[in-house]
Scaffold this active site. Structure first.
Site, PDB file in Angstrom:
ATOM      1  N   ASP A  20       0.679  -1.136   0.114  1.00 48.99           N
ATOM      2  CA  ASP A  20      -0.071  -0.036   0.079  1.00 48.99           C
ATOM      3  C   ASP A  20       0.844   1.062  -0.065  1.00 48.99           C
ATOM      4  O   ASP A  20       1.617   1.457   0.772  1.00 48.99           O
ATOM      5  CB  ASP A  20      -0.682  -0.047   1.152  1.00 48.99           C
ATOM      6  CG  ASP A  20      -1.957   1.119   1.195  1.00 48.99           C
ATOM      7  OD1 ASP A  20      -2.166   1.796   0.024  1.00 48.99           O
ATOM      8  OD2 ASP A  20      -2.700   1.210   2.247  1.00 48.99           O
ATOM      9  N   ASP A 114      -3.466   2.389  -5.697  1.00 49.15           N
ATOM     10  CA  ASP A 114      -2.316   2.658  -4.686  1.00 49.15           C
ATOM     11  C   ASP A 114      -2.127   1.422  -3.687  1.00 49.15           C
ATOM     12  O   ASP A 114      -1.265   1.403  -3.048  1.00 49.15           O
ATOM     13  CB  ASP A 114      -2.213   3.818  -3.857  1.00 49.15           C
ATOM     14  CG  ASP A 114      -3.515   3.887  -2.939  1.00 49.15           C
ATOM     15  OD1 ASP A 114      -4.630   3.387  -3.423  1.00 49.15           O
ATOM     16  OD2 ASP A 114      -3.352   4.542  -1.968  1.00 49.15           O
ATOM     17  N   GLU A 115      -2.673   0.250  -4.023  1.00 43.99           N
ATOM     18  CA  GLU A 115      -2.530  -0.739  -3.172  1.00 43.99           C
ATOM     19  C   GLU A 115      -3.088  -2.217  -3.932  1.00 43.99           C
ATOM     20  O   GLU A 115      -3.518  -1.993  -5.042  1.00 43.99           O
ATOM     21  CB  GLU A 115      -3.393  -0.756  -1.779  1.00 43.99           C
ATOM     22  CG  GLU A 115      -4.819  -0.868  -2.014  1.00 43.99           C
ATOM     23  CD  GLU A 115      -5.595  -0.712  -0.807  1.00 43.99           C
ATOM     24  OE1 GLU A 115      -5.223  -1.618   0.090  1.00 43.99           O
ATOM     25  OE2 GLU A 115      -6.654  -0.206  -0.527  1.00 43.99           O
TER      26      GLU A 115
END
Length: 407
Positions: A20, A114-115
């Site tokens: 993350d 983003d993860e």
């Protein structure tokens, strides 16, 4: 002749990693402008309906969080610098991060820009123990993308994601199978997946305030309070049992853009200009993804939040903003909305294929067509920024230079 039974070694535990990015949108802004590194920073939509996308950790400590109204965030952190989001830049950085992850293993399941989850099966024989793989990923993301990430590693998705969250920012945490219960049980009950405000209140009313409390409550009691599926699901998670596999990434099925107006709009000129802007933003994203699509869909949300969509399928796939805009206008005109007050409009292109295909030129049509012009515009924006070139019709409609406001 007797045969000796063959013994089989126990299967190795799964190694699931959650990666993350730390304060992703804010980190990308700092990457673009390193002078902001020590500045309290909030990335948020502007206007009365704006919401927070991300904030640096010093601002988060003041109570600012994603999804919060921008107006509320300004009251909590009046000294912070508020930046409007640049989604295209975030998409580019996200693509670089995902490329790093897929160079480690094809078993990557993105959850957002983003993860992502990674299944490390087979990877450790090549790259070493999971903790070394995690450190390798953190180093490559930092060196290649200029941002930091946090990593959690466990034998299941739930525990890995929670471990990564507790390692933030810029950290790594491993929870081994024999450590799962001791790791989970002291944590507050709202750390369980699926426990929001309503479910948290129900559990608190039962006197259950930690994950360990849930683990030591019967499934029957939990099911009576939450329903059979939720009760059983939380019980299993409370004991660290989560058998869901990592599902590798699938190609994006649609690409689009939408805009929420600061105040409800009933002016057809403003709506058409917004559709033009959205069509070109969508086309730019299609070309960057080396994709084109056959179906154009518009989304309309009225002032009372009623939402409708209309779609039309084209004979050939397109990544040309002018063509997408033409279809969007036809769909919008067919609705006969006249002076209806709109809260949001959006455009999406679906039925994606790998890039626009050659087509037969119409009689008298110039070889240099709309797509060539728009690709040339892409090159200019790629070199000089998105504000370098825009349609004359859109001047004054929507500033492509992102507004900034500070203390």
């Amino acid at each position: 002749m007797s045969s000796t039974p063959t013994s089989t070694a126990p299967a190795a535990p799964r190694a699931i990693m959650h990666v993350d990015m730390d304060a992703f949108y804010a980190s990308v802004e700092i990457r673009r402008n390193p002078a902001l590194r020590d500045t309290p920073l909030v990335v948020a939509g502007h206007g009365p309906r704006g919401v927070v996308l991300s904030a640096t950790y010093d601002v988060r400590a003041l109570g600012v969080h994603a999804g919060q109204a921008t107006s509320r965030a300004r009251r909590l952190a009046p000294h912070a610098l508020f930046l409007a989001p640049d989604h295209d830049d975030y998409g580019r950085v996200s693509g670089g991060v995902m490329a790093v992850l897929r160079s480690i293993t094809p078993r990557v399941e993105p959850l957002s820009l983003d993860e992502a989850f990674l299944d490390l099966a087979g990877v450790t024989r090549r790259l070493g123990p999971p903790v070394e793989v995690g450190e390798l990923i953190r180093a490559r993301v930092r060196d290649e993308q200029g941002i930091t990430c946090s990593v959690g590693i466990a034998d299941n998705k739930f525990t890995a994601k929670l471990a990564g969250a507790l390692a933030k920012p810029d950290g790594l945490r491993v929870v081994r199978p024999e450590e799962v219960v001791d790791f989970l049980h002291p944590l507050p009950v709202d750390r369980l997946w699926g426990v929001g405000e309503r479910t948290g209140t129900l559990l608190t009313d039962l006197g259950l305030t930690t994950i360990g409390d849930v683990a030591h409550t019967s499934v029957e009691t939990l099911s009576r309070a939450l329903g059979p599926a939720a009760g059983r699901g939380l019980y299993e998670l409370a004991w660290g049992r989560d058998e869901r596999p990592v599902i590798p990434w699938e190609p994006e099925r649609s690409i689009g853009a939408e805009e929420t107006f600061p105040t409800d709009v009933d002016d057809p000129v403003v709506i058409r200009r917004t559709l033009l802007d959205l069509a070109h933003r969508t086309a730019t994203r299609l070309r960057r993804a080396k994709a084109a699509g056959r179906t154009v869909t518009i989304k309309i949300r009225f002032a009372d939040f009623t939402t409708l969509t209309r779609a039309r399928t084209l004979p050939e796939p397109t990544d040309v903003g002018h063509e997408i805009y033409g279809v969007a206008c036809l769909l919008h005109g067919a609705l006969g909305l006249e002076r209806a007050r709109l809260r949001l409009v959006g455009i999406r292109v679906e039925g994606l294929v790998g890039g626009a295909r050659p087509r037969q030129l119409a009689l008298g049509e110039r070889v240099l067509g709309r797509r060539d012009v728009e690709r040339a515009a892409d090159a200019v924006r790629g070199r000089f920024g998105d504000s370098a070139l825009t349609a004359a019709t859109l001047l004054g409609h929507r500033s492509r230079s992102r507004p900034r406001s500070g203390p």
